[in-house]
Design an enzyme around this catalytic site. Sequence first.
Site, PDB file in Angstrom:
ATOM      1  N   HIS A  46     -62.102  72.109 -57.556  1.00 59.32           N
ATOM      2  CA  HIS A  46     -61.456  72.196 -56.241  1.00 59.32           C
ATOM      3  C   HIS A  46     -60.197  71.326 -56.251  1.00 59.32           C
ATOM      4  CE1 HIS A  46     -60.817  71.717 -51.909  1.00 59.32           C
ATOM      5  NE2 HIS A  46     -61.691  72.688 -51.699  1.00 59.32           N
ATOM      6  N   HIS A  50     -61.720  79.445 -51.489  1.00 56.89           N
ATOM      7  CA  HIS A  50     -61.838  78.914 -50.141  1.00 56.89           C
ATOM      8  C   HIS A  50     -60.609  79.395 -49.376  1.00 56.89           C
ATOM      9  CE1 HIS A  50     -64.496  75.163 -51.226  1.00 56.89           C
ATOM     10  NE2 HIS A  50     -65.066  76.320 -51.557  1.00 56.89           N
ATOM     11  N   CYS A  62     -58.392  76.622 -53.097  1.00 60.87           N
ATOM     12  CA  CYS A  62     -58.513  76.390 -51.652  1.00 60.87           C
ATOM     13  C   CYS A  62     -57.145  76.499 -50.997  1.00 60.87           C
ATOM     14  CB  CYS A  62     -59.132  75.025 -51.384  1.00 60.87           C
ATOM     15  SG  CYS A  62     -59.293  74.645 -49.629  1.00 60.87           S
ATOM     16  N   TYR A 111     -67.606  72.890 -39.748  1.00 62.32           N
ATOM     17  CA  TYR A 111     -68.588  73.836 -40.271  1.00 62.32           C
ATOM     18  C   TYR A 111     -69.485  74.435 -39.189  1.00 62.32           C
ATOM     19  CZ  TYR A 111     -67.236  72.629 -45.011  1.00 62.32           C
ATOM     20  OH  TYR A 111     -66.538  72.462 -46.176  1.00 62.32           O
ATOM     21  N   ASP A 124     -63.309  78.778 -45.174  1.00 62.51           N
ATOM     22  CA  ASP A 124     -63.454  77.330 -45.250  1.00 62.51           C
ATOM     23  C   ASP A 124     -63.548  76.777 -43.840  1.00 62.51           C
ATOM     24  OD1 ASP A 124     -63.786  74.997 -46.615  1.00 62.51           O
ATOM     25  OD2 ASP A 124     -61.766  74.882 -47.408  1.00 62.51           O
ATOM     26  N   HIS A 125     -63.138  75.565 -43.640  1.00 61.87           N
ATOM     27  CA  HIS A 125     -63.326  74.891 -42.358  1.00 61.87           C
ATOM     28  C   HIS A 125     -62.874  75.741 -41.174  1.00 61.87           C
ATOM     29  CE1 HIS A 125     -62.463  71.085 -44.944  1.00 61.87           C
ATOM     30  NE2 HIS A 125     -63.635  71.627 -45.230  1.00 61.87           N
TER      31      HIS A 125
END
Length: 357
Positions: free
Chosen positions: A206, A271, A244, A330, A316-317
């Site tokens: 990552h 991501h 990401c 999350y 992702d977030h």
Amino acid sequence: MKMTMRWFGEGNDGVQLRHIKQIPGVDGVVWALHDVPAGEEWPMDKIMEVKEQADKHGLNIDVVESVNVHEDIKLGLSTRDQYIDNYIKTIEKLARVGVKVICYNFMPVFDWTRTNLFEEMDDGSTALFFEKSKIEDIDPMELVTNISENSEYTMPGWEPERLEHLADLFEKYKGVTEEDLWSNLQYFLERVIPVAKENDIKMGIHPDDPPWSVFGLPRIMTNKENVQRFLNLVDDPYNGLTLCSGSLGANPNNNVPEMVREFADRIHFAHIRNVKTYENGDFIETSHRTKDGSVDIYEVVKAYHESGFTGYVRPDHGRHIWDEICRPGYGLYDRGLGIMYLWGIWDSLERKKENDK
């Protein structure tokens, strides 16, 4: 693409597996044993427990995020080999339950850094926020206190057993350069990648979050040039990326769609999230929708589609919306919306491809 959603386990996540199963197009959960400290071998009975829980809902556990790398490995200490041995044993165990990808990172001390977990946005939702000037002035221990007190859940990368040794860790990293970190990463890869290949598990590193030095600590997975250098350390298909868009996109100089196209054959896990960046270096996480942030999510998904990407993806977030009480970044609702936005782009590209035949 294979859609997944991160899940932190029963008792450590407000999102239930039965809820994840109801999101269209989601086939698996991205998981880890968050109660096992970095460097320890994962117990087989706990691995099997997660598998059995997922199996009940027809969800796969193909992707693990993360098998954390012990700090002694990153520091290149004489004790690193015992921790690498444990890492290898964990890889072998995960292969026995069908795991196909392991996401990990090589960031010193902190896996990610934000200054506010619940920054309020114009529409009343809240999101993870990074304020550059505050990071430059704040003591790391003060930031740890703020993060720890603002969540009832354990935060990945901010585990108490790691943070209680924070002062000692900062002392150990004094004098550690980026070149030292590169060397220590190569040592780790040369031990681990052959085992991963033998067990048919692809390793996906990552990028650093954010992609620049924080608190003077060295960071190396920050841009296109460094990604290429990383892939060359051990030039093997099993040595790959968790790309990401949000981490890399926090630096406006990073062209994420271009990176997707260039490294597509080495991206094992994607991501996808959006961030809005500001000229002063601040950034906030937004909805996945392209117009809400600074990352062109449409072009990111298009780059994956045109590259014939068949790997794993997760939203992702997300923001915290509709008064949901959830782990920062999350929640169920905004990530669920994000999944449908990503599928909407993908399906439209599929339809166009069919019509152009």
